[in-house]
Scaffold this active site. Structure first.
Site, PDB file in Angstrom:
ATOM      1  CG  HIS A 175      -0.778   0.328   2.119  1.00 31.50           C
ATOM      2  ND1 HIS A 175      -0.147  -0.651   3.226  1.00 31.50           N
ATOM      3  CD2 HIS A 175      -0.814   1.691   3.085  1.00 31.50           C
ATOM      4  CE1 HIS A 175       0.358   0.474   4.485  1.00 31.50           C
ATOM      5  NE2 HIS A 175       0.390   0.625   4.456  1.00 31.50           N
ATOM      6  CB  THR A 222      20.059  17.225  10.192  1.00 33.51           C
ATOM      7  OG1 THR A 222      19.971  15.937  11.227  1.00 33.51           O
ATOM      8  CG2 THR A 222      19.064  17.964  12.267  1.00 33.51           C
ATOM      9  CG  ASP A 224      21.429  12.714  10.657  1.00 38.69           C
ATOM     10  OD1 ASP A 224      21.023  14.234  10.563  1.00 38.69           O
ATOM     11  OD2 ASP A 224      20.671  12.340  10.327  1.00 38.69           O
ATOM     12  CG  ASP A 251       0.337  -4.166   2.929  1.00 36.28           C
ATOM     13  OD1 ASP A 251       0.490  -3.568   2.145  1.00 36.28           O
ATOM     14  OD2 ASP A 251      -0.416  -3.267   4.187  1.00 36.28           O
ATOM     15  CB  SER A 262       3.200   2.333   5.928  1.00 37.01           C
ATOM     16  OG  SER A 262       1.459   2.463   6.605  1.00 37.01           O
TER      17      SER A 262
END
Ligand SMILES: *[C@@H]1O[C@H](CO)[C@@H](O)[C@H](O)[C@H]1NC(C)=O
Length: 299
Positions: free
Chosen positions: A95, A115, A118, A149, A246
């Site tokens: 999805h 940023t 890091d 999915d 997700s």
């Protein structure tokens, strides 16, 4: 004369072949239900191992321990999380796929959204790198996020590995019983993500939460939907934070089969929006042959 010798040799060869075929058939019939399976192995042997790190504050993830984390970006907006699994492939939820591959890109090696450079008390990492997606493979049975999915995104070039970019491990081989039994031995997982920061435009380090592995019946009760061996149910009883995106990874160690490698077991699928209670993850183990087929077909 000459030709009859050839004919008899040919006859002998055919008989030999027939004998071999017969033995094979007999073996297949005498051993019903035996799948041709290879022993378990890692899709990419260079995949991530746990590195020893200093204790990290609260829910901030380790800057060095999540080098497979991918941001899926469409039209300039962060849409989902994903995981690098090989030099050219990122696994995410179906999805999450873009409407087209146009403008779909994957950012690797990031830690703090917002940023450029890091750093944490563990050290600093190089700048993130963006890769264009040239092919998307969605499971052909996918209709909506409750089943199948998962999607593979192929990057337009192979990614060089480094301290901040390296795939998570996928366990291949074994048969379906072996895979299911292995999953049952995992008591808890880590889920990582930036927690839907697409709208909250703040600088934000990668977040991590440890989730308990629940029996599927727990999620069936919570969501009122049927689940099967292609789903994982996991969650925290008392968490009210959103630590995943997700398509993002659900990982764990599986020392008996993968040593200190970090293994990908699931992808954030649904339920996570509520930010508490159990959530449903796509179990990647039943799909390893599907993944391998695409990677081999479109290397
Ligand atoms: C989660 O991640 C932390 C830090 O990287 C690690 O110490 C812990 O063992 C992980 N837990 C699981 C279940 O993999």
């Amino acid at each position: 004369m000459h030709s009859s010798v050839q004919a008899s040799q040919l006859k002998l060869m055919i008989m030999k072949d027939a004998a071999v075929l017969f033995v094979c058939l007999a073996l297949a019939i005498l051993r019903p239900g035996v799948e041709a399976v290879s022993p378990p192995y890692l899709l990419d042997p260079q995949c991530a191992k746990e590195v020893h790190v200093q204790v990290v504050n609260g829910q901030d993830a380790s800057i060095l321990n999540n080098p497979w984390m991918a941001q899926i970006i469409e039209g300039g907006s962060f849409i989902c999380g994903g995981s690098l699994i090989s030099p050219r492939y990122v696994l995410t939820a179906a999805h999450c796929r873009g409407k087209t591959n146009q403008g779909l890109k994957v950012r690797l090696g990031d830690y703090n959204i917002g940023t450029q450079f890091d750093c944490t008390n563990e050290g600093c990492i190089p700048r993130p790198k963006d890769y264009a997606v040239d092919r998307t493979f969605v499971h052909r049975s996918f209709v909506e996020y409750h089943n199948y999915d998962l999607a593979l995104l192929r990057l337009n070039t192979a990614v060089p590995y480094g301290v901040h970019i390296r795939p998570v491990c996928l366990l291949m081989g074994g048969n379906s019983n072996w895979r299911w039994n292995l999953l049952q031995t995992i008591p808890s997982f880590n889920v990582t993500g930036w927690g839907r920061t697409a709208t909250t435009k703040v600088s934000f380090p990668l977040q991590q939460a440890e989730l308990q592995h629940y029996d599927n019946s727990h999620c069936i009760r919570s969501f009122g939907r049927q689940l099967d061996h292609t789903h994982i149910c996991a969650g925290q009883p008392y968490s009210f934070t959103c630590n995943g995106d997700s398509g993002g990874p659900l990982t764990a160690k599986a020392p008996a089969v993968a040593g200190n490698h970090i293994v990908l077991f699931g992808l954030v699928s649904y339920g996570f929006n509520q930010c508490n209670g159990p959530s449903v993850f796509t179990n990647v183990l039943p799909y390893t042959n599907w993944i391998l087929w695409h990677i081999n077909r479109y290397p």
